[in-house]
Design a protein around this motif. Structure first.
Motif, PDB file in Angstrom:
ATOM      1  N   GLY A  97      58.672 -68.088   1.629  1.00  0.00           N
ATOM      2  CA  GLY A  97      58.301 -68.767   2.866  1.00  0.00           C
ATOM      3  C   GLY A  97      57.399 -67.931   3.756  1.00  0.00           C
ATOM      4  N   ARG A  98      57.373 -68.298   5.042  1.00  0.00           N
ATOM      5  CA  ARG A  98      56.532 -67.580   6.005  1.00  0.00           C
ATOM      6  C   ARG A  98      56.945 -66.129   6.157  1.00  0.00           C
ATOM      7  NH1 ARG A  98      55.629 -71.538  11.232  1.00  0.00           N
ATOM      8  NH2 ARG A  98      54.415 -73.172  10.176  1.00  0.00           N
ATOM      9  N   GLU A  99      58.253 -65.911   6.035  1.00  0.00           N
ATOM     10  CA  GLU A  99      58.730 -64.540   6.171  1.00  0.00           C
ATOM     11  C   GLU A  99      58.094 -63.635   5.115  1.00  0.00           C
ATOM     12  OE1 GLU A  99      60.582 -67.178   6.278  1.00  0.00           O
ATOM     13  OE2 GLU A  99      61.725 -67.126   8.150  1.00  0.00           O
ATOM     14  N   GLN A 100      57.903 -64.170   3.909  1.00  0.00           N
ATOM     15  CA  GLN A 100      57.287 -63.374   2.855  1.00  0.00           C
ATOM     16  C   GLN A 100      55.877 -62.952   3.240  1.00  0.00           C
ATOM     17  OE1 GLN A 100      57.363 -65.076  -1.075  1.00  0.00           O
ATOM     18  NE2 GLN A 100      55.829 -63.670  -1.878  1.00  0.00           N
ATOM     19  N   LEU A 101      55.118 -63.873   3.833  1.00  0.00           N
ATOM     20  CA  LEU A 101      53.754 -63.554   4.257  1.00  0.00           C
ATOM     21  C   LEU A 101      53.757 -62.462   5.321  1.00  0.00           C
ATOM     22  CD1 LEU A 101      52.239 -67.153   4.513  1.00  0.00           C
ATOM     23  CD2 LEU A 101      51.946 -65.499   2.652  1.00  0.00           C
ATOM     24  N   ALA A 102      54.708 -62.542   6.239  1.00  0.00           N
ATOM     25  CA  ALA A 102      54.790 -61.547   7.314  1.00  0.00           C
ATOM     26  C   ALA A 102      55.133 -60.169   6.761  1.00  0.00           C
ATOM     27  CB  ALA A 102      55.834 -61.973   8.342  1.00  0.00           C
ATOM     28  N   MET A 109      49.118 -72.491  12.345  1.00  0.00           N
ATOM     29  CA  MET A 109      50.482 -72.076  12.641  1.00  0.00           C
ATOM     30  C   MET A 109      50.867 -72.457  14.057  1.00  0.00           C
ATOM     31  SD  MET A 109      51.950 -68.287  11.952  1.00  0.00           S
ATOM     32  CE  MET A 109      51.170 -68.307  10.345  1.00  0.00           C
ATOM     33  N   MET A 168      54.852 -66.434  13.313  1.00  0.00           N
ATOM     34  CA  MET A 168      55.376 -66.272  11.963  1.00  0.00           C
ATOM     35  C   MET A 168      56.863 -66.002  12.031  1.00  0.00           C
ATOM     36  SD  MET A 168      52.559 -64.206   9.766  1.00  0.00           S
ATOM     37  CE  MET A 168      52.426 -62.811  10.828  1.00  0.00           C
ATOM     38  N   GLY A 169      57.626 -66.690  11.203  1.00  0.00           N
ATOM     39  CA  GLY A 169      59.056 -66.535  11.182  1.00  0.00           C
ATOM     40  C   GLY A 169      59.448 -65.112  10.878  1.00  0.00           C
TER      41      GLY A 169
END
Length: 206
Positions: free
Chosen positions: A86-91, A192, A197-198
């Motif tokens: 999810g978004r956490e991975q991108l962050a 976004m 970002m989460g």
């Protein structure tokens, strides 16, 4: 008890030198430069160096230099990011990218190719050589502990914490701008929303 006490002229000033002391409790360091600005810079550099040495003496904890900790952190962060999704991975992956700015900058300052140097360092760390850092003379990955290139753990930890706090602050400011404009701020990637970002400390503001 001193072996030598004498007055000497340094520049336009007369100074008294007390040397060859038995078990001296303090020492003086004379910094000289062509201009006042140069001396101020030398003074700041000396203070930084003394504080770093003081931290090492107090904590007795070191990490290898040469970008080794950052490359290892980036590797472990990417492994963790793959388990999150999810978004956490991108962050998390973006944070890993930021860690690698240090070894890339070292390579650039040494006149080396950033990509080649980083790939070589990653390869060593993937093999489990955690203390492998960039040798600025040869451009090759080397065990920094054997080379004697080290940094205080506290300084490294503080730098990473400060960087993370700065990133969170920027994301929160971005949220405020987004909430006031009624849409994504500053062309945030992928449209976004105001939440940012989460997992990166973003908040919704009314």
């Amino acid at each position: 008890k001193a072996g030598l006490v004498e007055e000497r002229k340094i520049g336009d000033e007369k100074m008294t030198f007390v040397e060859e002391c038995e078990n001296p409790k303090s020492v003086s360091i004379i910094l000289r430069g062509g201009t006042e600005h140069v001396v101020d810079e030398l003074n700041r550099a000396m203070e930084d160096a003394l504080r770093v040495v003081g931290v090492v003496v107090e904590d007795k904890q070191l990490v290898p230099g040469g970008g080794a900790p950052e490359v290892e952190l980036a590797l472990r962060l990417r492994e963790y990011a793959a388990t999150v999704g999810g978004r956490e991975q991108l962050a998390i992956e973006a944070f890993a990218d930021s860690m690698e700015v240090i070894p890339k900058t070292l390579a650039e300052n040494a006149g080396l190719d950033q990509i080649d140097s980083l790939v070589a360092l990653r390869s060593q760390h993937e093999k489990g050589i955690k203390s492998s850092g960039l040798d600025m003379d040869t451009g090759e990955p080397v065990d920094m502990l054997k080379l004697g290139v080290v940094e205080p753990l506290r300084v490294k930890t503080q730098a990473i914490n400060s960087a993370a706090e700065a990133a969170v602050m920027i994301l929160r400011i971005d949220d405020v701008i987004a909430s006031k404009s009624g849409g994504p701020a500053g062309g945030m990637p992928g449209g976004m929303g105001p939440g940012g970002m989460g997992g990166m400390g973003g908040e919704d503001f009314d």
